[in-house]
Design a protein around this motif. Structure first.
Motif, mmCIF file in Angstrom:
data_model
loop_
_atom_site.group_PDB
_atom_site.id
_atom_site.type_symbol
_atom_site.label_atom_id
_atom_site.label_comp_id
_atom_site.label_asym_id
_atom_site.label_seq_id
_atom_site.Cartn_x
_atom_site.Cartn_y
_atom_site.Cartn_z
ATOM 1 N N ARG A 151 0.784 -1.091 -0.198
ATOM 2 C CA ARG A 151 0.073 -0.032 -0.018
ATOM 3 C C ARG A 151 0.680 1.261 -0.022
ATOM 4 N NH1 ARG A 151 -3.977 -0.072 4.848
ATOM 5 N NH2 ARG A 151 -4.624 2.000 3.621
ATOM 6 N N GLY A 152 2.061 1.124 -0.141
ATOM 7 C CA GLY A 152 3.002 2.051 -0.156
ATOM 8 C C GLY A 152 3.556 2.623 1.291
ATOM 9 N N ASP B 139 8.602 9.955 -4.308
ATOM 10 C CA ASP B 139 7.637 9.041 -4.689
ATOM 11 C C ASP B 139 8.279 8.335 -5.983
ATOM 12 O OD1 ASP B 139 5.330 7.657 -6.227
ATOM 13 O OD2 ASP B 139 4.513 8.275 -4.191
ATOM 14 N N SER B 140 8.258 6.992 -5.969
ATOM 15 C CA SER B 140 8.772 6.312 -7.186
ATOM 16 C C SER B 140 8.010 6.599 -8.503
ATOM 17 C CB SER B 140 8.932 4.816 -7.019
ATOM 18 O OG SER B 140 7.495 4.340 -6.982
ATOM 19 N N ARG B 141 6.483 7.076 -8.443
ATOM 20 C CA ARG B 141 5.956 7.531 -9.719
ATOM 21 C C ARG B 141 6.472 8.761 -10.444
ATOM 22 N NH1 ARG B 141 0.043 6.732 -6.907
ATOM 23 N NH2 ARG B 141 1.571 7.467 -5.095
ATOM 24 N N ARG C 290 10.894 5.502 -3.259
ATOM 25 C CA ARG C 290 10.121 4.384 -3.161
ATOM 26 C C ARG C 290 8.783 4.907 -3.026
ATOM 27 N NH1 ARG C 290 11.980 5.045 2.485
ATOM 28 N NH2 ARG C 290 10.210 5.917 3.958
ATOM 29 N N ARG C 291 7.912 3.798 -3.493
ATOM 30 C CA ARG C 291 6.406 4.167 -3.482
ATOM 31 C C ARG C 291 5.776 4.450 -2.230
ATOM 32 N NH1 ARG C 291 2.946 2.317 -7.424
ATOM 33 N NH2 ARG C 291 0.820 3.265 -7.066
ATOM 34 N N THR C 292 5.273 5.825 -2.014
ATOM 35 C CA THR C 292 4.629 6.189 -0.932
ATOM 36 C C THR C 292 3.257 5.995 -0.808
ATOM 37 O OG1 THR C 292 4.446 8.557 -1.615
ATOM 38 C CG2 THR C 292 6.908 7.719 -0.754
ATOM 39 N N ARG C 293 2.699 6.550 0.185
ATOM 40 C CA ARG C 293 1.196 6.690 0.027
ATOM 41 C C ARG C 293 0.637 7.748 -0.643
ATOM 42 N NH1 ARG C 293 0.430 4.339 6.372
ATOM 43 N NH2 ARG C 293 1.243 2.121 5.842
#
Length: 606
Positions: A219-220, A553-555, A571-574
């Motif tokens: 989920r991040g 955020d990795s996006r 890294r993928r965060t929320r």
């Protein structure tokens, strides 16, 4: 007469073929019985379109609403799209069945010996494959993601394409049998069970894949903030201010606050790449991704009459939605929150620290920027303040806008001076440009009074508006330069008063629509360290995040520049892409915002 031979039934007749099909295990499925009632004529393709259209239309509408992340409501948009998709998909199946019937008859007349069963199988596979390819290519072009939602979209894509193929296959079987006068070989008794088993197996595999992808992504994680991060980081986006203009104004003493910032930190020249539209440029700056990824290329989008949201194609429905916007009349709609496909930097920072955002593109209707809340005065806030209503959808929190927006407008109007004569287009534009920037700075000042605000960003489009409108008015170059100096001096003075000597201030300037050969720049604070030059637009957001001490955020596509004080873990965060607020966006406020954008040259008149 008694010795005359008894006439036999025509082996190619309707009744004979029907009886033969029944004897060999066909016409048990409802689809085959339905299509056989059409006697192989024009009614068979029409029935196919009526059978396949509604389920496919509902499927595509469900996916569109689900993948819009709240942008497209169920009513009225979802129902409207379901009806339109049903018509489009029904026509597609109808045309596919007509084509299959024509090919079957042509082959039978030319060669003979056509196998109805093989013909139906080929027709079904061709249609299913073509539809899957069409939907899949558009799904990929629209940013189809390797995620749980993406896997489920692909599963629905396969199911929809398979259903269309099954409909065409059943119709082709009937048409081939009637065209050749022959029934296929006896259907294997366990064919239905094998088909059901295969479907169950494929569904199970898709479900396991979705579970694995979801487990891998998680989920991040919470956004990380490094120790020693600046207490407050501010980004000023100054549209219409190129590197050349900034240096000239600073050298002439017109902008002392800007001069101090340029001399006290590192300055990088910005490469634009293929971006030119202000909305595309500043959304790339905010997200670190090019317009092909973030999805915004202009100040307006197309929307279907009767739909409340613009037609933004995502997922399986992207191709049919594009087709609808080409076939049907459309209306201009304002770019709004939720259209972007990737998070902006404020959606990352607001997951950990309170954030304020003023007048940035694609923030209307206003909503909380992230988990910690904060303040948003969207690009519709000025229009709402002038109308005296509508601030609930233009400013967040709504109570903040209702209490303060009229004051921001009054202060900006007072500083800008008396209104210009209506016939002087350049003077009217110059005053509007100044009011726009001053309104934004008063909103920023109000938000910064909250000591909990750790990150703030403001977009100032006034210089771009002024230069573009003067260019269209055909005014003298020296007159335009004088107007630019006056505007820049007032805005610089206000920036010095509102932002002051805050240590972590990043200034991003861009030449704007009238910039021509001029170049953009980024002035980084001393705390960020040594920053190289030139840099790409995509590197601004990650560098700002890293210098302010946040996880990236990795996006966010771009990479942080090496001189930033912290590398900023990727890294993928929320962080979530901003969704529309609870207030219904549209109606009179949207029409007024759109009219203002037209008057300023951001949107072409229809």
């Amino acid at each position: 007469m008694s010795g005359a031979p008894t006439p036999t039934a025509d082996p190619r007749g309707y009744d004979a073929v029907r009886d033969a099909l029944r004897e060999r295990g066909y016409l048990e499925a409802p689809l085959e019985r339905l299509f056989f009632s059409g006697r192989g004529g024009w009614l068979t393709p029409l029935l196919g379109g009526l059978v396949a259209g509604p389920p496919l239309g509902i499927l595509l509408a469900l996916v569109l609403v689900r993948e819009s992340r709240g942008l497209v409501p169920w009513w009225p948009d979802g129902v409207l799209y379901a009806l339109l998709f049903a018509v489009v998909m029904g026509i597609f199946v109808l045309l596919a069945e007509l084509a299959a019937g024509l090919v079957i008859r042509a082959i039978e007349r030319a060669r003979g010996g056509l196998s109805p069963r093989r013909a139906s199988l080929v027709a079904g596979l061709v249609v299913a494959g073509a539809l899957a390819l069409y939907l899949g290519v558009w799904w990929a072009r629209a940013g189809g993601a390797r995620s749980l939602t993406g896997v489920l979209s692909l599963l629905l894509l396969a199911a929809g394409a398979g259903f269309a193929g099954r409909v065409v296959s059943a119709a082709a079987l009937v048409q081939a049998a009637l065209a050749t006068g022959r029934a296929p070989h006896r259907r294997p008794p366990r064919a239905a069970l094998w088909t059901l088993g295969l479907a169950v197996a494929l569904t199970a595999m898709a479900g396991l894949t979705a579970w694995a992808v979801r487990a891998g992504e998680g989920r991040g994680e919470p956004v990380a903030v490094r120790a020693g991060a600046p207490a407050r980081s501010i980004l000023v986006g100054w549209d219409g201010l190129s590197a050349e203009a900034a240096r000239g104004l600073a050298r002439e003493g017109v902008t002392p606050w800007l001069a101090a910032r340029l001399g006290g930190g590192a300055v990088s020249i910005l490469h634009s790449g293929a971006e030119s539209d202000p909305v595309a440029v500043w959304t790339t700056i905010a997200t670190g991704c090019p317009s092909a990824v973030h999805g915004l290329s202009g100040a307006s989008l197309r929307g279907l009459p009767g739909a409340s949201a613009p037609a933004v194609g995502r997922g399986v429905a992207a191709g049919p939605l594009e087709l609808l916007t080409r076939l049907l009349p459309t209306e201009q709609r304002v770019v709004r929150a939720g259209v972007r496909g990737v998070p902006a930097f404020w959606e990352v920072t607001s997951d950990a620290r309170k954030t304020a955002l003023v007048q940035w593109w694609g923030t209307w209707p206003a909503a909380a920027p992230g988990a910690t809340g904060g303040y948003v005065a969207s690009e519709g806030a000025l229009v709402a303040a002038r109308r005296g209503r509508g601030t609930a959808e233009a400013v967040h929190p709504a109570s903040w806008g209702e209490a303060r927006a009229a004051g921001w407008l009054a202060a900006a109007e007072s500083q800008a001076g008396p209104p210009a004569e209506a016939g002087d287009a350049a003077a009217v534009a110059a005053r509007e440009a100044l009011v726009t920037d001053l309104f934004a700075l008063h909103a920023l000042e109000d938000a910064l009074r909250d000591p909990a605000v750790a990150v703030a960003a403001v977009y100032l489009p006034g210089l771009d508006i002024l230069r573009e409108r003067h260019r269209h008015a055909g005014r003298d170059l020296f007159e335009m330069l004088a107007a630019v100096r006056r505007h820049a001096a007032i805005v610089d003075s206000e920036l010095g008063r509102v932002v002051g000597e805050a240590p972590a201030v990043t200034i991003v300037g861009w030449p704007g629509r009238a910039g021509g050969w001029e170049r953009g720049f980024a002035a980084w604070p001393v705390a960020f360290g040594a920053i190289p030059s030139p840099v790409d637009l995509e590197q601004v957001a990650p560098t700002f995040l890293a210098g302010a001490g946040f996880t990236i955020d990795s996006r966010i596509c771009g990479e942080a520049l090496g001189g930033a004080a912290w590398t900023g873990d990727r890294r993928r965060t929320r962080a979530q892409v901003a969704a529309p607020s609870g207030a219904e966006a549209g109606g009179a406020l949207e029409a007024d915002v759109l009219e203002r954008l037209r008057s300023l040259g951001y949107v072409d008149s229809q």
